[in-house]
Design a protein around this motif. Structure first.
Motif, mmCIF file in Angstrom:
data_model
loop_
_atom_site.group_PDB
_atom_site.id
_atom_site.type_symbol
_atom_site.label_atom_id
_atom_site.label_comp_id
_atom_site.label_asym_id
_atom_site.label_seq_id
_atom_site.Cartn_x
_atom_site.Cartn_y
_atom_site.Cartn_z
ATOM 1 N N ARG A 218 10.445 4.548 -8.672
ATOM 2 C CA ARG A 218 10.870 4.269 -7.131
ATOM 3 C C ARG A 218 9.860 4.157 -6.068
ATOM 4 O O ARG A 218 9.731 3.548 -5.215
ATOM 5 C CB ARG A 218 12.014 5.237 -6.326
ATOM 6 N N GLN A 219 8.986 4.455 -6.279
ATOM 7 C CA GLN A 219 7.598 4.519 -5.535
ATOM 8 C C GLN A 219 7.401 3.163 -5.222
ATOM 9 O O GLN A 219 7.004 2.502 -6.142
ATOM 10 C CB GLN A 219 6.182 5.816 -6.107
ATOM 11 N N GLN A 220 7.343 2.995 -4.173
ATOM 12 C CA GLN A 220 6.288 1.439 -3.896
ATOM 13 C C GLN A 220 5.057 1.981 -2.198
ATOM 14 O O GLN A 220 5.034 2.845 -2.242
ATOM 15 C CB GLN A 220 8.013 1.328 -2.563
ATOM 16 N N CYS A 221 4.154 0.448 -3.009
ATOM 17 C CA CYS A 221 3.106 0.768 -2.242
ATOM 18 C C CYS A 221 2.371 -0.459 -1.181
ATOM 19 O O CYS A 221 3.589 -2.136 -1.200
ATOM 20 C CB CYS A 221 2.026 0.073 -2.841
ATOM 21 N N ALA A 222 2.585 -0.300 0.458
ATOM 22 C CA ALA A 222 1.855 -1.535 1.181
ATOM 23 C C ALA A 222 0.072 -0.965 1.597
ATOM 24 O O ALA A 222 -0.431 0.400 1.198
ATOM 25 C CB ALA A 222 3.038 -1.448 1.914
ATOM 26 N N THR A 223 0.267 -2.197 2.112
ATOM 27 C CA THR A 223 -1.195 -1.589 2.688
ATOM 28 C C THR A 223 -1.007 -2.618 4.762
ATOM 29 O O THR A 223 -0.599 -3.359 4.610
ATOM 30 C CB THR A 223 -2.727 -2.981 2.492
ATOM 31 N N LEU A 224 -2.194 -1.378 5.372
ATOM 32 C CA LEU A 224 -1.859 -1.447 6.492
ATOM 33 C C LEU A 224 -3.107 -1.671 7.378
ATOM 34 O O LEU A 224 -4.205 -1.277 7.398
ATOM 35 C CB LEU A 224 -1.028 -0.497 6.781
ATOM 36 N N ARG A 225 -3.271 -2.386 8.022
ATOM 37 C CA ARG A 225 -4.561 -2.744 9.011
ATOM 38 C C ARG A 225 -4.339 -2.262 9.837
ATOM 39 O O ARG A 225 -4.080 -2.895 10.878
ATOM 40 C CB ARG A 225 -5.095 -4.070 8.995
ATOM 41 N N VAL A 226 -5.933 -1.446 10.580
ATOM 42 C CA VAL A 226 -5.722 -0.396 11.211
ATOM 43 C C VAL A 226 -6.812 -0.154 12.718
ATOM 44 O O VAL A 226 -8.453 -0.662 11.617
ATOM 45 C CB VAL A 226 -5.473 1.236 11.190
ATOM 46 N N ILE B 205 -9.949 -2.392 9.270
ATOM 47 C CA ILE B 205 -10.478 -1.206 8.101
ATOM 48 C C ILE B 205 -9.153 -1.073 7.222
ATOM 49 O O ILE B 205 -7.646 -1.534 8.257
ATOM 50 C CB ILE B 205 -10.401 0.120 8.246
ATOM 51 N N GLU B 206 -8.341 -1.403 6.303
ATOM 52 C CA GLU B 206 -7.087 -0.798 5.806
ATOM 53 C C GLU B 206 -6.929 0.472 4.963
ATOM 54 O O GLU B 206 -7.976 1.043 4.499
ATOM 55 C CB GLU B 206 -6.896 -1.514 3.896
ATOM 56 N N LEU B 207 -5.428 0.432 5.675
ATOM 57 C CA LEU B 207 -5.184 2.564 4.572
ATOM 58 C C LEU B 207 -4.029 2.103 3.507
ATOM 59 O O LEU B 207 -3.220 0.583 4.215
ATOM 60 C CB LEU B 207 -4.562 2.691 6.329
ATOM 61 N N ALA B 208 -4.306 2.034 2.800
ATOM 62 C CA ALA B 208 -2.940 2.287 1.271
ATOM 63 C C ALA B 208 -2.015 3.519 1.629
ATOM 64 O O ALA B 208 -2.293 4.152 2.069
ATOM 65 C CB ALA B 208 -3.448 2.618 0.410
ATOM 66 N N LEU B 209 -0.941 3.020 1.264
ATOM 67 C CA LEU B 209 -0.078 3.360 1.710
ATOM 68 C C LEU B 209 1.399 3.173 0.969
ATOM 69 O O LEU B 209 1.573 2.891 -0.145
ATOM 70 C CB LEU B 209 1.025 3.195 2.996
#
Length: 491
Positions: free
Chosen positions: A47-55, A67-71
């Protein structure tokens, strides 16, 4: 600590929190730009999902480089009961919670998993987020180099040399991101995560160094916090000029070594070291002193010898969790016979390079450390006399003594201003974040917090080395908002 007592009703009235009511705290889904997809890696909950967020690389320049953060996330298991998001803030610095929704998040009771999306992340600098490395020599990745154990005679000259060498490597190989890894940067990243999730307020479970990140976030963004659990608590200024986070090892070891000594002298224990607990401490000190003078070869380890400081560092590591007492006792038994057990497994150097770089950057960027060897010489001498088990390490010079950049801001001062929605949980005997430091955080938070002190031994209290009373108190708070009206002690 000055004990603060408030009734639950007064706390609720002061903070605007209604206990026991599942008030949705989610903003419009249109505010959430995240694209969730499949996670890479093995052993993860499907069920775990992943995404990338730019900050922003530099939060003072929001329009500058990013830069990118992995969530990661596992959605709330009961949509009708969903309250919001529970961010899992890792320890370290240098730790990641990216796999925690599949790992420790599944230890949470059903009532909590029904209520929250479980959110993990790799803090800035940690792979697979945009990562950093100092490109250190292999020898400088040893814990006895990273933790500044002085020479056998108490000299700090070698530590100052190591600090300069490591700092130069970080400056040369770390890139611009090395200058923008700090607790305040992490707190601003958390608020970007909150916004990207579409949450008006966010709940959090911070552990160890994550308690400092959580406290700083709650200080900078108080109205963006929902239910905050701080577990195994740092001194509220753990990297101040007195280097309180490192110095805590003095009292942490003194609090915990008697527990090990009692275990190691128990009749019937296959790893028994002595007939009485009182004999274990002098036995350990004599052995460490002997290994200072006569190290034992230890092929495959880093360093490749079992010396006094390797024994002391192993002791510090294994006091984190009573489950590790047998490993420490076996090492002591082998060393007394002049041998060493098989070298312990170690993560790949690439992983150690990354974790070490993030840890160094965070600690050194948070606050300035003294540059003078004389400061450390005096501190080591005092510490060795008063706390022989840690041999002066907690007051010695690490890489920050030669860090090439000065902090851009003063450490955030934690205060009692803000909503009363923080629950601290703390084991009474914790080698890494001792009760004395937790009490400093409790005092700083004032009316904002209540603390649950647990009669237990080990690091990480909630759902790990604590007890049923402490676990139930924290779970109830997360699931319902019900919090003790005053500080409590869980036997």
């Amino acid at each position: 600590m000055k004990e603060i007592t408030k009734s639950a009703a007064l706390i609720a009235a002061a903070s605007g929190i209604v206990f026991g009511v599942l008030t949705p705290l989610t903003a419009s889904a249109a505010d959430a730009p995240l694209t969730w997809g499949r996670c890479t890696g093995s052993g993860l909950d499907p069920r775990q999902q992943c995404a990338t967020l730019r900050v922003p690389l530099d939060h003072s320049r929001p329009g500058g480089p990013e830069i990118e953060l992995a969530l990661s996330r596992i959605p709330a298991e009961k949509p009708s009961a969903r309250r919001g998001a529970l961010l899992l803030i890792p320890g370290g610095p240098g730790g990641t919670s990216l796999d925690d929704p599949s790992g420790k998040g599944q230890k949470l009771p059903q009532s909590v998993r029904d209520t929250y999306d479980l959110i993990g992340f790799a803090p800035r600098g940690n792979a697979p987020s945009t990562s950093v490395s100092c490109g250190l020599d292999h020898a400088d990745l040893a814990l006895t180099a990273l933790r500044p154990w002085p020479a056998a005679d108490g000299s700090v000259a070698g530590n100052m040399t190591t600090a300069r060498r490591m700092a130069e490597a970080c400056a040369h190989n770390g890139g611009e991101l090395m200058r923008h890894i700090s607790t305040v940067d992490n707190a601003h990243d958390i608020d970007r995560i909150r916004q990207a999730l579409g949450e008006r307020r966010i709940s959090a479970w911070g552990v160890s160094y994550g308690t400092y990140v959580g406290a700083v976030y709650a200080q900078l963004f108080p109205q963006r916090t929902d239910r905050i659990v701080l577990d195994s608590n740092d001194n509220p200024d753990p990297v101040n000029p007195e280097r309180a986070w490192l110095k805590a090892a003095e009292t942490g070891v003194e609090d915990n070594f008697p527990e090990f000594a009692e275990w190691a002298s128990t009749p019937g224990n296959p790893y028994r070291l002595a007939d009485t607990a009182a004999e274990v401490r002098p036995l350990f000190l004599r052995l460490a002193d002997r290994l200072d003078r006569e190290p034992i070869p230890w092929p495959g380890a880093n360093p490749e010898e079992l010396n006094g400081n390797v024994l002391r560092q192993t002791m510090l590591n294994d006091l984190y969790d009573p489950d590790d007492y047998p490993a420490l006792a076996q090492l002591i038994l082998a060393a007394r016979k002049g041998t060493a057990p098989p070298a312990p497994a170690s993560p790949p150097d690439g992983v150690l390079q990354n974790v070490t770089a993030v840890g160094a950057a965070t600690i050194c960027n948070d606050a300035a450390w003294p540059r003078s060897a004389g400061v450390y010489e005096k501190g080591v001498e005092e510490s060795r006399a008063k706390y022989p088990l840690t041999a002066g390490m907690p007051r010695n010079a690490m890489v920050c003594a030669a860090w090439p950049w000065r902090p851009e801001r003063a450490p955030v001062r934690i205060t009692g201003r803000g909503p009363s929605n923080v629950l601290l949980v703390q084991n009474e005997r914790d080698v890494a974040t001792p009760l004395s430091g937790a009490r400093k955080l409790r005092e700083a938070l004032g009316r904002r917090a209540v603390m649950v002190t647990v009669d237990s031994t080990g690091h990480d209290a909630y759902l790990d080395n604590g007890n049923a009373c402490g676990d139930a108190t924290v779970s109830r708070f997360l699931a319902t908002g019900e919090r003790p009206g005053a500080d409590v002690y869980c036997e």
